[in-house]
Write a protein that holds these residues in place. Structure first.
Motif, short mmCIF file in Angstrom:
data_model
loop_
_atom_site.label_atom_id
_atom_site.label_comp_id
_atom_site.label_asym_id
_atom_site.label_seq_id
_atom_site.Cartn_x
_atom_site.Cartn_y
_atom_site.Cartn_z
N ARG A 1 0.83 -1.21 0.00
CA ARG A 1 0.00 0.00 0.00
C ARG A 1 0.87 1.26 0.00
O ARG A 1 0.56 2.25 -0.67
N LEU A 2 1.96 1.24 0.75
CA LEU A 2 2.90 2.36 0.75
C LEU A 2 3.51 2.56 -0.64
O LEU A 2 3.66 3.69 -1.12
N GLU A 3 3.83 1.45 -1.29
CA GLU A 3 4.48 1.53 -2.60
C GLU A 3 3.52 2.04 -3.67
O GLU A 3 3.94 2.73 -4.60
N THR A 4 2.24 1.68 -3.55
CA THR A 4 1.28 2.03 -4.60
C THR A 4 0.47 3.28 -4.27
O THR A 4 -0.46 3.61 -4.99
N LEU A 5 0.82 3.96 -3.18
CA LEU A 5 0.11 5.18 -2.79
C LEU A 5 0.11 6.19 -3.94
O LEU A 5 1.15 6.43 -4.55
N HIS A 6 -1.07 6.74 -4.23
CA HIS A 6 -1.26 7.73 -5.30
C HIS A 6 -1.04 7.14 -6.69
O HIS A 6 -0.83 7.88 -7.66
N LYS A 7 -1.09 5.80 -6.78
CA LYS A 7 -1.02 5.13 -8.07
C LYS A 7 -2.35 4.42 -8.33
O LYS A 7 -3.15 4.23 -7.41
N PRO A 8 -2.61 4.00 -9.57
CA PRO A 8 -3.91 3.38 -9.88
C PRO A 8 -4.03 1.92 -9.45
O PRO A 8 -4.80 1.16 -10.03
N ILE A 9 -3.26 1.52 -8.45
CA ILE A 9 -3.35 0.17 -7.88
C ILE A 9 -3.72 0.34 -6.41
O ILE A 9 -3.03 1.02 -5.66
N THR A 10 -4.81 -0.28 -6.00
CA THR A 10 -5.33 -0.18 -4.64
C THR A 10 -5.04 -1.47 -3.88
O THR A 10 -5.12 -2.56 -4.45
N VAL A 11 -4.70 -1.34 -2.61
CA VAL A 11 -4.44 -2.51 -1.76
C VAL A 11 -5.32 -2.42 -0.51
O VAL A 11 -5.28 -1.42 0.21
N THR A 12 -6.08 -3.47 -0.26
CA THR A 12 -7.00 -3.52 0.87
C THR A 12 -6.67 -4.71 1.77
O THR A 12 -6.39 -5.80 1.28
N THR A 13 -6.72 -4.49 3.08
CA THR A 13 -6.56 -5.55 4.06
C THR A 13 -7.88 -5.77 4.77
O THR A 13 -8.40 -4.85 5.42
N LEU A 14 -8.44 -6.96 4.64
CA LEU A 14 -9.67 -7.32 5.34
C LEU A 14 -9.30 -7.98 6.66
O LEU A 14 -8.47 -8.89 6.70
N MET A 15 -9.93 -7.55 7.74
CA MET A 15 -9.63 -8.08 9.08
C MET A 15 -10.93 -8.54 9.74
O MET A 15 -11.50 -7.84 10.58
#
Length: 253
Positions: A172-186
């Motif tokens: 998520r840090l690497e893709t911040l402000h890029k068109p790739i989203t990262v989600t963590t479900l807990m």
């Protein structure tokens, strides 16, 4: 190269889709109009699920996520079938475990192999596709047990889910402000094959699988960085767990 049906909202790849939360999410996303790429070890169960799901396109493939080369091959094959993959849900996992130092090394190693190392392979394969597409949404199925260390048979499971959560945050840090989203479900406790051996009366705040799948799908569609499932009461419990001293944490798990 085939393409997704024009009426679909997008294409979602789900691993571990032959049972439990993976199957539940497949049903829910199909109702919401998504095309699906489903994989798991049990191809017969996937074919039964495919026959059940109507109205959107469903493709299935047998996959053991601990066969890392097969993970890359399967994800690439699904992309070729659909043209693009919009969301990939790293869901395949196991809940086995044993207290450390009591002869359960193989069982504990298997938990980390499936829940963390195989998840890394899935993340690598997914990000390879998303980087090439320059878009995508990668979703990791972690757990509230990732918040703090857990004792007994939960130690290795919690460690695997904590590693998974950190893997997700790093991406998520690497893709911040890029068109790739990262989600963590807990998620907290949701009825599934993994919880079948638990006494529901003694499992706090457990919800049924249909509701759980609906809430998980809502969280995925929201695109949030992290989502606690369900929000109440687990958001509060999560905060308490983070701040608790060890003596209190021991009483909680």
């Amino acid at each position: 190269m085939q393409t997704s049906s024009s009426s679909a909202k997008g294409v979602i790849l789900i691993t571990g889709a032959s049972s439990g939360l993976g199957m539940g999410m497949a049903r829910e996303f199909s109702k919401r109009g998504y095309d699906l790429a489903l994989c798991a070890r049990r191809l017969d169960a996937l074919n039964e699920l495919k026959a059940e799901l109507t109205g959107t396109r469903v493709e299935v493939a047998a996959l053991d996520v601990t066969d890392h080369a097969a993970v890359f091959e399967t994800f690439r094959h699904f992309r070729q079938q659909f043209g693009e993959l919009d969301k990939i849900i790293v869901n395949a996992g196991i809940g086995a475990g044993a207290p450390i130092g009591k002869g359960g090394f193989e069982q504990n190693r298997a938990t980390l192999d499936v829940n963390l190392i195989a998840a890394l392979a899935q993340a690598e394969a997914a990000m390879e596709i998303f980087r090439d597409q320059n878009k995508g949404h990668l979703v990791f199925m972690s757990s509230l047990s990732a918040i703090r260390g857990m004792r007994g048979q939960m130690t290795s499971y919690a460690a695997s889910k904590a590693g998974l959560a950190h893997l997700a945050e790093g991406l998520r840090l690497e893709t911040l402000h890029k068109p790739i989203t990262v989600t963590t479900l807990m998620p907290g406790y949701i009825k599934s094959e993994m919880t079948a051996g638990q006494d529901a009366a003694k499992t706090p705040f457990i919800i049924d699988g249909v509701k759980g799948a609906r809430l998980l799908a809502d969280a995925v569609e929201s695109g949030r960085a992290e989502a606690t499932i369900p929000r109440w009461p687990w958001t509060v419990v999560r905060g308490i767990m983070r701040m608790s001293p060890l003596w209190l944490l021991r009483r909680m798990n």
